[in-house]
Design a protein around this motif. Structure first.
Motif, short mmCIF file in Angstrom:
data_model
loop_
_atom_site.label_atom_id
_atom_site.label_comp_id
_atom_site.label_asym_id
_atom_site.label_seq_id
_atom_site.Cartn_x
_atom_site.Cartn_y
_atom_site.Cartn_z
N MET A 98 0.84 -1.20 0.00
CA MET A 98 0.00 0.00 0.00
C MET A 98 0.88 1.26 0.00
O MET A 98 0.60 2.22 -0.72
N ILE A 99 1.93 1.23 0.79
CA ILE A 99 2.85 2.38 0.85
C ILE A 99 3.52 2.59 -0.50
O ILE A 99 3.67 3.73 -0.95
N GLU A 100 3.91 1.50 -1.15
CA GLU A 100 4.55 1.61 -2.46
C GLU A 100 3.60 2.26 -3.47
O GLU A 100 4.02 3.06 -4.31
N LEU A 101 2.31 1.93 -3.40
CA LEU A 101 1.33 2.56 -4.28
C LEU A 101 1.22 4.06 -3.99
O LEU A 101 1.16 4.88 -4.92
N LEU A 102 1.23 4.42 -2.72
CA LEU A 102 1.18 5.84 -2.35
C LEU A 102 2.44 6.57 -2.82
O LEU A 102 2.37 7.71 -3.28
N ILE A 103 3.58 5.91 -2.70
CA ILE A 103 4.84 6.52 -3.14
C ILE A 103 4.79 6.77 -4.64
O ILE A 103 5.19 7.84 -5.10
N LYS A 104 4.29 5.80 -5.40
CA LYS A 104 4.20 5.97 -6.85
C LYS A 104 3.27 7.14 -7.20
O LYS A 104 3.57 7.94 -8.07
N ARG A 105 2.16 7.23 -6.47
CA ARG A 105 1.24 8.34 -6.71
C ARG A 105 1.89 9.68 -6.38
O ARG A 105 1.82 10.63 -7.15
N ASN A 106 2.56 9.73 -5.24
CA ASN A 106 3.23 10.96 -4.84
C ASN A 106 4.44 11.26 -5.71
O ASN A 106 4.80 12.41 -5.92
N HIS A 107 5.07 10.20 -6.23
CA HIS A 107 6.23 10.36 -7.11
C HIS A 107 5.85 11.17 -8.34
O HIS A 107 6.58 12.05 -8.77
N LYS A 108 4.68 10.90 -8.88
CA LYS A 108 4.21 11.65 -10.05
C LYS A 108 4.07 13.12 -9.69
O LYS A 108 4.48 13.99 -10.45
#
Length: 116
Positions: A98-108
Motif C-alpha cells: 500500500m505504501i509503495e502505491l502511495l509513493i508511486k502516486r506521490n512520485h508523479k
C-alpha cells in the motif's frame, strides 16, 4: 565498514531508480563523473559529506535514509511503529504494498513539481 558503504550505495541506486533518474543524469547534476557515481553506488568509493548531502537533496531523501535506511522515522508516530511491530508478517507485506502505491502516486506529483 565497507558493508555500510555498499548499503548506502544500494539505497542511492534504489532511490534513483524509484525516481526514474538515469545514473548519468544524476552524475551530471552532481557535477561528478558517471564512473564516480557508479563506484559510490557499488560501494567501491566513499562519498564525501558534500556529495552525500547533494545526493540527498536531488533524490529528496534525508541523510538518515542513505546512512541508516530510515526515510522519515522522526515523522512517524510511535503508535504506528508499535502497531506495525504487532502485525503479522503478511499484514506488514500488505502495508508495504500500500505504501509503495502511495509513493508511486506521490512520485508523479513530486516529478511534476520538479519540472516547473
Amino acid at each position: 565498514m565497507d558493508v555500510q558503504y555498499k548499503s548506502i550505495g544500494k539505497r542511492i541506486k534504489l532511490r534513483r531508480k524509484e525516481l526514474n533518474i538515469k545514473q548519468n543524469e544524476l552524475a551530471e547534476k552532481l557535477n561528478i563523473s558517471n564512473n564516480h557515481l557508479s563506484s559510490v553506488e557499488n560501494g567501491r568509493e566513499k562519498p564525501s559529506l558534500e556529495l552525500l548531502l547533494n545526493i540527498c537533496e536531488l533524490l529528496n531523501v534525508t541523510p538518515d535514509y542513505l546512512l541508516l535506511g530510515n526515510m522519515h522515522t522522526n515523522d512517524i508516530s510511535q503508535d504506528i511503529l508499535t502497531g506495525l511491530r504487532l502485525c503479522a508478517e503478511e499484514d506488514v507485506l500488505l502495508i508495504r504494498n500500500m505504501i509503495e502505491l502511495l509513493i508511486k502516486r506521490n512520485h508523479k506529483d513530486w516529478n511534476n513539481r520538479n519540472l516547473l
